[in-house]
Design an enzyme around this catalytic site. Structure first.
Site: not given
Ligand code: OXD
Ligand code: MN
Length: 594
Positions: A72, A200, A209, A229, A251, A253, A280, A375
């Site tokens: 991202r 991507y 998102k 989130h 992210s 964690c 998520d 991913r």
């Molecule tokens: C993020 C994801 O970056 O879920 O939060 O990919």
């Molecule tokens: Mn996320």
């Protein structure tokens, strides 16, 4: 053109888009498996997808993005509201009219010689009162195939939409994958998303998102609900009662790991179970009984591959064994499967790295086999611990909100807010120390309010106000209790003090007991904290004893005074929309630790 709906707003928008983009061919995604399979076969012929070993990884594919397009891009993500103030200081802003013109100029005729795919999709179970619909057009079969995993797609969605105008317009054009012309733009007032020059995941799977967080957070503010989130997990006790928790982490964690964790042995044998509803995103609304209910708007997991293994997250790994699309992982040529750093200790020696170049398994950090942000896009239904409530259109009742970040010294293992507003304060100052996984300095505190920093589709202070407003509509007895956790506290030697992973259940158990009023707590300057003997350490002998736990629950006033200063600076940077109630909480904190 053949049309799959008579919805006038859909058809008018498509006519306008077709005139601009000029596709050779138009294909509606119906949701039929045969159509999706045929598209994937077509993509294999052009090299867009690569079919993996059918015995070992049935119906799985590999895709490589351009090397300049692997994550991202927050710097190129924009919230296009009529005024800059509406987007707030944390978002990049551009004027809507000028941006549409710029994007149209970039996208004009870009589907020439290509096919336009029209993807009707539902975020949430089709027809659920908490679900919302979008239509994404794209010139990428990779996007179609991912959207078909991550969302519910097809004709049934159009039937559910009927003639309604309540749907999100999503335009995706690969163009030339030119970084200089890459834009991910949200237009909250228009229910519109426009993404160009990327291929991507997070930039192009517009349901995730872009819609489910940025656009939906704006809708939620106006409609009295919340788009967060947050993972959703269910914790079932030996009596068969399940309590649900929503948790937000920045992210890196371990959010997906927590969402799918395996209880430690002692808990498992007693009959505790953890159920994953989502890893998520949560959409949350008050139900008829006055409690908050959450759905996971997604239908799959778009997880980070490196580090996922049999120990860290066996449920995620199992989820990737069928019908999964892998992006930018290492390709094992000996058996036509995939590999990534941290999967196991046996990197393939006859392989292609994530860019497609020969790779011999030498674990050399300068040249990893898989991209660090590689991913898997895996169907939720593959997950062995998927909640039986996953498809419940009314969602699951939430007992607790949990916020967490990486703080080596500051935050204790767990603490509870004094009330809703104090919980909003805790979420609003959520922070994490940067890890080596991201670029830039290590150990720097980044404020990430509610883990939503890159995802709030409007002004941050106004978003805090919305949280406070939601609280006002709730009976305090029924409102979720709000907690903060820190799995990443370190001792003076720099060692992590808490084992994490499945053992985090010990903390969740305390959280649920607090929600059920089954356990007392100590009042401290920062909130309610567990009495050390109330965290179950059975089975952790040799790893964590009660003294170590007491250290993890210690509140160092000097560090908290520093923290209060950091919070003050952060709030100041957000301008004058930060609600007074939150400044009051800051004053209380200062007084308590002063
Ligand atoms: C993020 C994801 O970056 O879920 O939060 O990919
Ligand atoms: Mn996320």
């Amino acid at each position: 053109m053949e049309r799959l709906t008579t919805n006038p707003t859909v058809n008018a928008w498509l006519d306008e888009r077709i005139a601009l983009l000029n596709p050779d061919k138009i294909v509606w995604i119906t949701g039929d498996k045969a159509q999706l399979d045929a598209l994937k076969a077509e993509a294999c012929e052009t090299g867009e997808l690569y079919k993996l070993n059918e015995e070992l990884l049935p119906e799985c594919y590999l895709h490589r993005t351009a090397v300049n397009d692997v994550a991202r891009v927050e710097a190129r993500t924009f919230i296009c509201t009529p005024t800059k103030e509406e987007a707030g200081p944390l978002n990049n802003w551009m004027d809507p009219a000028e941006t549409y013109k710029m994007l149209d100029d970039i996208a004009r005729d870009s589907y020439k010689g290509r096919t336009m795919y029209i993807i009707p999709y539902s975020m949430g179970p089709i027809g659920s009162p908490l679900a919302k619909i979008g239509i994404e057009i794209t010139d990428s079969i990779y996007v179609v195939s991912n959207m078909a995993i991550m969302t519910r797609v097809g004709t049934k969605v159009l039937e559910a939409l009927g003639d309604s105008d309540d749907w999100v317009r999503g335009t995706h054009c690969k163009c030339d994958i030119d970084e200089e012309k890459r834009y991910i733009c949200q237009f909250p007032q228009d229910n519109a998303i426009y993404s160009v020059n990327s291929g991507y995941g997070g930039n192009v799977l517009l349901g995730k998102k872009c819609f489910a967080l940025r656009i939906a957070s704006y809708q939620a503010k106006n409609e009295g609900w919340q788009a967060e989130h947050m993972l959703i997990l269910g914790l079932e006790n030996p009596k068969g009662e399940t309590k649900y928790i929503c948790a937000a982490f920045p992210s890196a964690c371990g959010k997906t790991n927590l969402a799918m964790m395996i209880p430690p042995e002692g808990y498992k044998s007693k009959g505790y179970k953890v159920w994953c509803v989502g890893d998520d995103i949560s959409w949350i609304r008050k139900g008829a009984d006055g409690r908050l209910y959450a759905i996971n708007p997604e239908n799959g997991f778009f997880g980070v591959a490196p580090g996922t293994n049999e120990k860290s997250n066996p449920n995620a790994l199992a989820s990737t064994k069928k019908g999964t699309i892998f992006t930018n992982v290492c390709h094992n040529l000996d058996n036509n499967t995939v590999w990534w750093e941290g999967l196991d200790k046996n990197p393939p020696t006859n392989a292609l790295d994530w860019t497609g170049k020969p790779w011999n398994g030498e674990v050399d950090t300068d040249r990893p086999g898989a991209n660090p942000n590689s991913r898997f896009t895996a169907p939720a239904k593959n997950c062995p611990c998927l909640s039986p409530e996953f498809e419940n259109p009314n969602g699951v009742p939430i007992s607790a909100f949990v916020f967490g970040g990486r703080r080596a010294k500051l935050a204790p293992l767990v603490y509870q807010s004094r009330d809703w507003n104090h919980g909003v304060f805790i979420g609003s100052v959520l922070s994490s120390e940067t890890t080596a996984a991201a670029t830039g300095a290590v150990g720097v505190v980044r404020r990430d309010p509610m883990a939503m920093r890159p995802f709030i589709g409007y002004d941050c202070g106004t978003y805090f106000q919305h949280w406070l407003d939601i609280g006002k509509t709730l009976d305090p007895e029924k409102a979720p209790k709000i907690f903060n956790v820190n799995w990443f506290r370190k001792d003076d030697e720099g060692h992590f003090m808490w084992p994490g992973f499945g053992d985090n259940l010990r903390v969740l158990e305390w959280i649920i007991k607090r929600c059920d009023g089954e356990v007392d707590a100590d009042e401290t300057p920062i909130g309610f904290m567990p009495k050390p003997e109330d965290i179950n350490l059975e089975g952790l002998e040799g790893e964590v004893d009660i003294n170590r736990l007491k250290e993890m629950l210690n509140v160092d006033k000097a560090l908290w005074q520093e923290e209060a200063k950091g919070i003050e600076e952060f709030y100041a940077s957000l301008g004058n929309t930060v609600p007074k109630e939150l400044y009051d909480c800051l004053e209380t904190l200062k007084k308590n630790v002063g």
